[in-house]
Design a protein around this motif. Structure first.
Motif, PDB file in Angstrom:
ATOM      1  N   LEU A  76       9.500  20.843  30.407  1.00 48.11           N
ATOM      2  CA  LEU A  76       9.227  21.024  31.829  1.00 48.11           C
ATOM      3  C   LEU A  76       7.745  20.752  32.103  1.00 48.11           C
ATOM      4  CD1 LEU A  76      10.321  21.923  34.638  1.00 48.11           C
ATOM      5  CD2 LEU A  76       9.631  24.265  34.030  1.00 48.11           C
ATOM      6  N   CYS A  77       7.516  19.721  32.945  1.00 48.33           N
ATOM      7  CA  CYS A  77       6.139  19.346  33.301  1.00 48.33           C
ATOM      8  C   CYS A  77       5.791  19.907  34.683  1.00 48.33           C
ATOM      9  CB  CYS A  77       5.984  17.829  33.322  1.00 48.33           C
ATOM     10  SG  CYS A  77       6.374  17.005  31.757  1.00 48.33           S
ATOM     11  N   GLU A  78       4.496  20.170  34.890  1.00 43.02           N
ATOM     12  CA  GLU A  78       3.999  20.667  36.184  1.00 43.02           C
ATOM     13  C   GLU A  78       2.765  19.873  36.584  1.00 43.02           C
ATOM     14  OE1 GLU A  78       2.268  24.756  38.292  1.00 43.02           O
ATOM     15  OE2 GLU A  78       2.593  24.669  36.112  1.00 43.02           O
ATOM     16  N   LYS A  79       2.733  19.507  37.871  1.00 40.91           N
ATOM     17  CA  LYS A  79       1.571  18.807  38.417  1.00 40.91           C
ATOM     18  C   LYS A  79       1.134  19.541  39.681  1.00 40.91           C
ATOM     19  CE  LYS A  79      -0.060  14.285  39.985  1.00 40.91           C
ATOM     20  NZ  LYS A  79       0.300  12.872  40.243  1.00 40.91           N
ATOM     21  N   ALA A 108      13.974  24.531  27.346  1.00 40.92           N
ATOM     22  CA  ALA A 108      12.929  23.527  27.600  1.00 40.92           C
ATOM     23  C   ALA A 108      11.565  24.131  27.292  1.00 40.92           C
ATOM     24  CB  ALA A 108      13.005  23.062  29.053  1.00 40.92           C
ATOM     25  N   TRP A 109      10.678  23.314  26.698  1.00 36.20           N
ATOM     26  CA  TRP A 109       9.325  23.762  26.378  1.00 36.20           C
ATOM     27  C   TRP A 109       8.504  23.974  27.656  1.00 36.20           C
ATOM     28  CZ3 TRP A 109       9.220  25.574  21.847  1.00 36.20           C
ATOM     29  CH2 TRP A 109       9.740  24.910  20.717  1.00 36.20           C
ATOM     30  N   ILE A 110       7.679  25.037  27.616  1.00 39.62           N
ATOM     31  CA  ILE A 110       6.680  25.271  28.663  1.00 39.62           C
ATOM     32  C   ILE A 110       5.321  25.455  27.982  1.00 39.62           C
ATOM     33  CG2 ILE A 110       8.314  26.249  30.329  1.00 39.62           C
ATOM     34  CD1 ILE A 110       7.407  29.044  29.463  1.00 39.62           C
ATOM     35  N   GLY A 111       4.256  25.557  28.776  1.00 35.40           N
ATOM     36  CA  GLY A 111       2.896  25.607  28.216  1.00 35.40           C
ATOM     37  C   GLY A 111       2.456  26.985  27.799  1.00 35.40           C
ATOM     38  N   LEU A 112       3.211  27.664  26.909  1.00 31.33           N
ATOM     39  CA  LEU A 112       2.895  29.017  26.458  1.00 31.33           C
ATOM     40  C   LEU A 112       3.044  29.086  24.932  1.00 31.33           C
ATOM     41  CD1 LEU A 112       2.231  31.960  27.391  1.00 31.33           C
ATOM     42  CD2 LEU A 112       4.713  32.363  27.468  1.00 31.33           C
ATOM     43  N   THR A 113       1.973  29.576  24.226  1.00 36.53           N
ATOM     44  CA  THR A 113       1.993  29.681  22.759  1.00 36.53           C
ATOM     45  C   THR A 113       1.187  30.904  22.326  1.00 36.53           C
ATOM     46  OG1 THR A 113      -0.049  28.426  22.359  1.00 36.53           O
ATOM     47  CG2 THR A 113       2.001  27.135  22.576  1.00 36.53           C
ATOM     48  N   ASP A 114       1.288  31.222  21.024  1.00 37.50           N
ATOM     49  CA  ASP A 114       0.389  32.229  20.429  1.00 37.50           C
ATOM     50  C   ASP A 114      -0.400  31.579  19.297  1.00 37.50           C
ATOM     51  OD1 ASP A 114       2.319  31.957  18.495  1.00 37.50           O
ATOM     52  OD2 ASP A 114       2.664  34.098  18.193  1.00 37.50           O
ATOM     53  N   HIS A 115      -0.776  30.319  19.496  1.00 38.66           N
ATOM     54  CA  HIS A 115      -1.539  29.587  18.482  1.00 38.66           C
ATOM     55  C   HIS A 115      -2.886  30.267  18.158  1.00 38.66           C
ATOM     56  CE1 HIS A 115       0.734  25.569  19.286  1.00 38.66           C
ATOM     57  NE2 HIS A 115       1.300  26.289  18.329  1.00 38.66           N
ATOM     58  N   GLN A 116      -3.540  30.776  19.185  1.00 42.63           N
ATOM     59  CA  GLN A 116      -4.882  31.332  18.970  1.00 42.63           C
ATOM     60  C   GLN A 116      -4.820  32.663  18.225  1.00 42.63           C
ATOM     61  OE1 GLN A 116      -7.150  31.453  22.611  1.00 42.63           O
ATOM     62  NE2 GLN A 116      -6.741  29.278  23.111  1.00 42.63           N
ATOM     63  N   ARG A 117      -3.817  33.461  18.555  1.00 42.28           N
ATOM     64  CA  ARG A 117      -3.708  34.782  17.908  1.00 42.28           C
ATOM     65  C   ARG A 117      -2.241  35.167  17.888  1.00 42.28           C
ATOM     66  NH1 ARG A 117      -6.826  40.357  19.843  1.00 42.28           N
ATOM     67  NH2 ARG A 117      -6.029  41.704  18.156  1.00 42.28           N
ATOM     68  N   GLU A 118      -1.723  35.529  16.709  1.00 35.93           N
ATOM     69  CA  GLU A 118      -0.321  35.874  16.563  1.00 35.93           C
ATOM     70  C   GLU A 118       0.034  37.067  17.453  1.00 35.93           C
ATOM     71  OE1 GLU A 118       3.540  35.954  15.593  1.00 35.93           O
ATOM     72  OE2 GLU A 118       2.139  34.411  14.891  1.00 35.93           O
ATOM     73  N   GLY A 119       1.071  36.841  18.254  1.00 34.89           N
ATOM     74  CA  GLY A 119       1.558  37.892  19.143  1.00 34.89           C
ATOM     75  C   GLY A 119       0.866  37.930  20.481  1.00 34.89           C
ATOM     76  N   THR A 120      -0.207  37.180  20.648  1.00 31.51           N
ATOM     77  CA  THR A 120      -0.885  37.125  21.945  1.00 31.51           C
ATOM     78  C   THR A 120      -0.503  35.802  22.606  1.00 31.51           C
ATOM     79  OG1 THR A 120      -2.758  38.435  21.108  1.00 31.51           O
ATOM     80  CG2 THR A 120      -3.106  37.142  23.125  1.00 31.51           C
ATOM     81  N   TRP A 121       0.285  35.911  23.686  1.00 31.06           N
ATOM     82  CA  TRP A 121       0.857  34.707  24.317  1.00 31.06           C
ATOM     83  C   TRP A 121      -0.060  34.252  25.435  1.00 31.06           C
ATOM     84  CZ3 TRP A 121       4.491  32.607  21.520  1.00 31.06           C
ATOM     85  CH2 TRP A 121       5.219  33.419  20.643  1.00 31.06           C
ATOM     86  N   MET A 122      -0.535  33.014  25.284  1.00 28.65           N
ATOM     87  CA  MET A 122      -1.487  32.474  26.254  1.00 28.65           C
ATOM     88  C   MET A 122      -0.975  31.122  26.768  1.00 28.65           C
ATOM     89  SD  MET A 122      -5.222  33.319  24.592  1.00 28.65           S
ATOM     90  CE  MET A 122      -6.007  32.711  26.079  1.00 28.65           C
TER      91      MET A 122
END
Length: 296
Positions: free
Chosen positions: A290-293, A224-238
């Motif tokens: 997966l959503c979070e509120k 399931a997808w969660i709110g974590l990516t490295d869109h801003q910088r490759e290899g840096t997970w935010m």
């Protein structure tokens, strides 16, 4: 003298001819003489009458002899014909009754068949209603359980963990959502993709998520997808709240690997191999979410 008893004299007197032309032959009977021809005619007529009477008597006797067996057999023949007629009438009545019974039985069977079909339709409708009621009951029980577990703080279908309510979005059949549409769904629910600020929070949510057996999942659609990516910088997970991932012990073996130089989004997959559950994947792949509120 001629004697009266002389036969020759009698013969001559009985049969004598008149010499003249046109004389009539006479026959003498006793003291009288009669013409021969009328006497012959009378004798022939009497003989004819006698023969006729004899023929009539013989015919009557023959007719009586001939008719006697027929008259004797006639009652038996009539009796036999009457019996045959009675049997035919009885058989006809029996056949008619059998036909009527067959028609009645056929109509009864048709009515029973229609009744059975009606009962089956009615039972099918009852079964559908029962299934709907069971589904509604299960949903109510689930919602009630969720409400009880979340102390009434979370909506039905959500679960409470720490200070947040979570919603696990399941795929419909084999159709899931990519990372972007998953986040849009969460936002439409008044939430966002899940963010685990700490390892402790990760562990607490871990206990509520569905688990799969190691080796049975599919990398292309699992997790399931969660709110974590490295869109801003490759290899840096935010995280989507712009906070950098500050723990690394929860990556699955060999992850993250940026397979094919195109994996920039993170999913979570809970297996029976412990807490290592994070992996990177292509953001356009179809998965659950997966959503979070946050509780206010």
């Amino acid at each position: 003298m001629v004697s009266k008893n002389d036969p020759s004299q009698f013969h001559r007197s009985s049969y004598h001819h008149m010499g003249d032309k046109g004389s009539t032959r006479m026959v003498r009977v006793g003291s009288r003489s009669f013409p021969v021809y009328p006497l012959v005619i009378v004798c022939l007529v009497l003989l004819n009458i006698i023969l006729s009477l004899a023929a009539v008597v013989v015919g009557i006797n023959c007719g009586s002899i001939t008719d006697f067996p027929q008259n004797d057999l006639m009652p038996q023949v009539l009796k036999t014909e009457v019996e045959q007629l009675q049997r035919a009438t009885s058989e006809t009545a029996h056949d008619r009754q059998a036909q009527e019974d067959f028609v009645k039985e056929h109509m009864s069977n048709q009515q029973i068949k229609l009744q059975l079909q009606s009962n089956k339709t009615y039972n099918d409708e009852l079964q559908k209603q029962l299934e709907l009621l069971q589904a509604e009951r299960a949903a109510l029980q689930s919602n009630t359980s969720d409400i009880v577990e979340s102390c009434g703080l979370c909506m039905p279908g959500w679960f409470l963990s720490n200070t947040s309510c979570y919603f696990y979005g399941k795929r419909q059949s084999t159709i899931g959502k990519n990372w972007t549409t998953s986040r849009e769904d969460c936002i439409n629910r008044g939430a966002d993709l899940a963010v685990f600020d700490t390892a402790e929070e990760h562990i607490m949510v871990f206990e509520h998520l569905p688990k799969v057996k190691w080796g049975t999942y599919l990398w292309g659609i699992g997790g399931a997808w969660i709110g974590l990516t490295d869109h801003q910088r490759e290899g840096t997970w935010m995280w989507i709240n712009n906070v950098t991932l500050n723990y690394t012990g929860f990556w699955m073996g060999g992850e993250p690997n940026n397979y094919g130089s195109g994996e920039h989004c993170v999913g979570v997959m809970i297996t029976d191999k412990g807490l290592k559950s994070l992996f990177d994947a292509r953001c356009e792949s179809q998965r659950e979410w997966l959503c979070e509120k946050k509780l206010s």
